[in-house]
Design a protein around this motif. Structure first.
Motif, PDB file in Angstrom:
ATOM      1  N   ALA A  23     -14.404  -1.224  28.061  1.00 15.59           N
ATOM      2  CA  ALA A  23     -15.815  -1.143  28.440  1.00 15.59           C
ATOM      3  C   ALA A  23     -16.648  -2.157  27.653  1.00 15.59           C
ATOM      4  O   ALA A  23     -17.581  -2.757  28.193  1.00 15.59           O
ATOM      5  CB  ALA A  23     -16.351   0.273  28.228  1.00 15.59           C
ATOM      6  N   LEU A  24     -16.281  -2.370  26.375  1.00 21.13           N
ATOM      7  CA  LEU A  24     -16.990  -3.349  25.549  1.00 21.13           C
ATOM      8  C   LEU A  24     -16.700  -4.779  25.970  1.00 21.13           C
ATOM      9  O   LEU A  24     -17.404  -5.698  25.566  1.00 21.13           O
ATOM     10  CB  LEU A  24     -16.582  -3.206  24.076  1.00 21.13           C
ATOM     11  CG  LEU A  24     -17.173  -2.072  23.266  1.00 21.13           C
ATOM     12  CD1 LEU A  24     -16.580  -2.083  21.858  1.00 21.13           C
ATOM     13  CD2 LEU A  24     -18.678  -2.153  23.185  1.00 21.13           C
ATOM     14  N   THR A  61     -12.784  -5.630   6.963  1.00 24.53           N
ATOM     15  CA  THR A  61     -14.215  -5.878   7.064  1.00 24.53           C
ATOM     16  C   THR A  61     -14.939  -5.044   6.020  1.00 24.53           C
ATOM     17  O   THR A  61     -14.442  -3.998   5.590  1.00 24.53           O
ATOM     18  CB  THR A  61     -14.764  -5.519   8.470  1.00 24.53           C
ATOM     19  OG1 THR A  61     -14.576  -4.122   8.702  1.00 24.53           O
ATOM     20  CG2 THR A  61     -14.072  -6.313   9.561  1.00 24.53           C
ATOM     21  N   GLU A  62     -16.107  -5.512   5.635  1.00 22.70           N
ATOM     22  CA  GLU A  62     -16.963  -4.746   4.740  1.00 22.70           C
ATOM     23  C   GLU A  62     -18.404  -4.967   5.167  1.00 22.70           C
ATOM     24  O   GLU A  62     -18.843  -6.116   5.336  1.00 22.70           O
ATOM     25  CB  GLU A  62     -16.790  -5.184   3.285  1.00 22.70           C
ATOM     26  CG  GLU A  62     -17.690  -4.408   2.343  1.00 22.70           C
ATOM     27  CD  GLU A  62     -17.460  -4.731   0.876  1.00 22.70           C
ATOM     28  OE1 GLU A  62     -18.403  -4.531   0.089  1.00 22.70           O
ATOM     29  OE2 GLU A  62     -16.347  -5.163   0.523  1.00 22.70           O
ATOM     30  N   THR A  75     -18.447  -7.918  14.335  1.00 19.50           N
ATOM     31  CA  THR A  75     -17.463  -6.860  14.561  1.00 19.50           C
ATOM     32  C   THR A  75     -16.043  -7.429  14.539  1.00 19.50           C
ATOM     33  O   THR A  75     -15.851  -8.643  14.666  1.00 19.50           O
ATOM     34  CB  THR A  75     -17.719  -6.180  15.921  1.00 19.50           C
ATOM     35  OG1 THR A  75     -17.477  -7.143  16.959  1.00 19.50           O
ATOM     36  CG2 THR A  75     -19.151  -5.654  16.015  1.00 19.50           C
ATOM     37  N   PRO A  76     -15.023  -6.557  14.405  1.00 13.73           N
ATOM     38  CA  PRO A  76     -13.631  -7.039  14.410  1.00 13.73           C
ATOM     39  C   PRO A  76     -13.263  -7.809  15.687  1.00 13.73           C
ATOM     40  O   PRO A  76     -12.378  -8.657  15.652  1.00 13.73           O
ATOM     41  CB  PRO A  76     -12.804  -5.757  14.279  1.00 13.73           C
ATOM     42  CG  PRO A  76     -13.716  -4.827  13.536  1.00 13.73           C
ATOM     43  CD  PRO A  76     -15.100  -5.142  14.060  1.00 13.73           C
ATOM     44  N   ASP A  77     -13.979  -7.534  16.800  1.00 17.31           N
ATOM     45  CA  ASP A  77     -13.713  -8.283  18.036  1.00 17.31           C
ATOM     46  C   ASP A  77     -14.714  -9.438  18.198  1.00 17.31           C
ATOM     47  O   ASP A  77     -14.869  -9.976  19.292  1.00 17.31           O
ATOM     48  CB  ASP A  77     -13.728  -7.354  19.252  1.00 17.31           C
ATOM     49  CG  ASP A  77     -15.052  -6.636  19.427  1.00 17.31           C
ATOM     50  OD1 ASP A  77     -15.581  -6.093  18.437  1.00 17.31           O
ATOM     51  OD2 ASP A  77     -15.576  -6.610  20.556  1.00 17.31           O
ATOM     52  N   ASP A  78     -15.365  -9.829  17.105  1.00 20.78           N
ATOM     53  CA  ASP A  78     -16.236 -11.012  17.028  1.00 20.78           C
ATOM     54  C   ASP A  78     -17.555 -10.916  17.785  1.00 20.78           C
ATOM     55  O   ASP A  78     -18.132 -11.940  18.120  1.00 20.78           O
ATOM     56  CB  ASP A  78     -15.483 -12.290  17.432  1.00 20.78           C
ATOM     57  CG  ASP A  78     -14.605 -12.813  16.308  1.00 20.78           C
ATOM     58  OD1 ASP A  78     -14.979 -12.617  15.136  1.00 20.78           O
ATOM     59  OD2 ASP A  78     -13.552 -13.403  16.599  1.00 20.78           O
ATOM     60  N   ARG A  79     -18.051  -9.711  18.017  1.00 19.40           N
ATOM     61  CA  ARG A  79     -19.413  -9.588  18.546  1.00 19.40           C
ATOM     62  C   ARG A  79     -20.389  -9.730  17.378  1.00 19.40           C
ATOM     63  O   ARG A  79     -20.164  -9.195  16.314  1.00 19.40           O
ATOM     64  CB  ARG A  79     -19.624  -8.225  19.227  1.00 19.40           C
ATOM     65  CG  ARG A  79     -18.973  -8.128  20.590  1.00 19.40           C
ATOM     66  CD  ARG A  79     -19.091  -6.722  21.180  1.00 19.40           C
ATOM     67  NE  ARG A  79     -18.320  -5.775  20.383  1.00 19.40           N
ATOM     68  CZ  ARG A  79     -18.840  -4.738  19.729  1.00 19.40           C
ATOM     69  NH1 ARG A  79     -20.123  -4.455  19.805  1.00 19.40           N
ATOM     70  NH2 ARG A  79     -18.066  -3.947  19.012  1.00 19.40           N
ATOM     71  N   HIS A  80     -21.463 -10.468  17.601  1.00 20.36           N
ATOM     72  CA  HIS A  80     -22.527 -10.600  16.604  1.00 20.36           C
ATOM     73  C   HIS A  80     -23.604  -9.587  16.984  1.00 20.36           C
ATOM     74  O   HIS A  80     -24.238  -9.719  18.029  1.00 20.36           O
ATOM     75  CB  HIS A  80     -23.079 -12.025  16.604  1.00 20.36           C
ATOM     76  CG  HIS A  80     -22.090 -13.018  16.086  1.00 20.36           C
ATOM     77  ND1 HIS A  80     -22.230 -13.663  14.886  1.00 20.36           N
ATOM     78  CD2 HIS A  80     -20.904 -13.457  16.610  1.00 20.36           C
ATOM     79  CE1 HIS A  80     -21.196 -14.453  14.687  1.00 20.36           C
ATOM     80  NE2 HIS A  80     -20.376 -14.352  15.714  1.00 20.36           N
ATOM     81  N   VAL A  81     -23.769  -8.569  16.140  1.00 20.29           N
ATOM     82  CA  VAL A  81     -24.636  -7.442  16.486  1.00 20.29           C
ATOM     83  C   VAL A  81     -25.654  -7.189  15.375  1.00 20.29           C
ATOM     84  O   VAL A  81     -25.503  -7.681  14.250  1.00 20.29           O
ATOM     85  CB  VAL A  81     -23.804  -6.153  16.726  1.00 20.29           C
ATOM     86  CG1 VAL A  81     -22.782  -6.359  17.840  1.00 20.29           C
ATOM     87  CG2 VAL A  81     -23.103  -5.688  15.451  1.00 20.29           C
TER      88      VAL A  81
END
Length: 132
Positions: A23-24, A61-62, A75-81
């Motif tokens: 879904a993401l 990640t931290e 995010t771990p899937d490389d989204r910049h949020v």
């Protein structure tokens, strides 16, 4: 406060995580890795900040922030949020926002375990952790 969550947590169960990642918009290869990775999550406090470390063979990640303050996260899937941590009653809530979208992680302590419900556009996954 977040005191009840401050511990080292090991993933022991994951339900519907692949559908959540789909879904993401997470790609097939990353989803395959995500489905087999069993991360350890370390939650702590550093003065007035909450520190959340995720440790796995895939990626470490931290992130850290004060409750209620927006912060940038990759995010771990490389989204910049843009993310925010809050406490809603006894729930530790992490919201990520990007491109007009929003996903929510709600962490609760149930029977000594940390249960995290991830929700995006009506698709939910539940990941359960026990203290390491």
């Amino acid at each position: 406060m977040v005191d009840a969550f401050c511990a080292t947590w090991k993933l022991i169960d994951s339900q519907n995580f692949d559908d959540y990642m789909k879904a993401l918009g997470v790609g097939f290869a990353t989803r395959q890795v995500g489905n087999v990775t069993k991360p350890t999550v370390v939650i702590s406090q550093d003065e007035d900040k909450v520190v959340l470390k995720t440790l796995s063979t895939f990626r470490n990640t931290e992130i850290s922030s004060k409750l209620g303050e927006e912060f940038a996260e990759i995010t771990p899937d490389d989204r910049h949020v843009k993310s925010t941590f809050t406490m809603e009653g006894d729930k530790f809530v992490h919201v990520q926002r990007w491109d007009g979208k929003e996903t929510t992680f709600i962490r609760e302590i149930k029977d000594g375990k940390m249960v995290m419900t991830l929700t995006f556009e009506g698709v939910s996954a539940v990941r359960t952790y026990e203290k390491a």
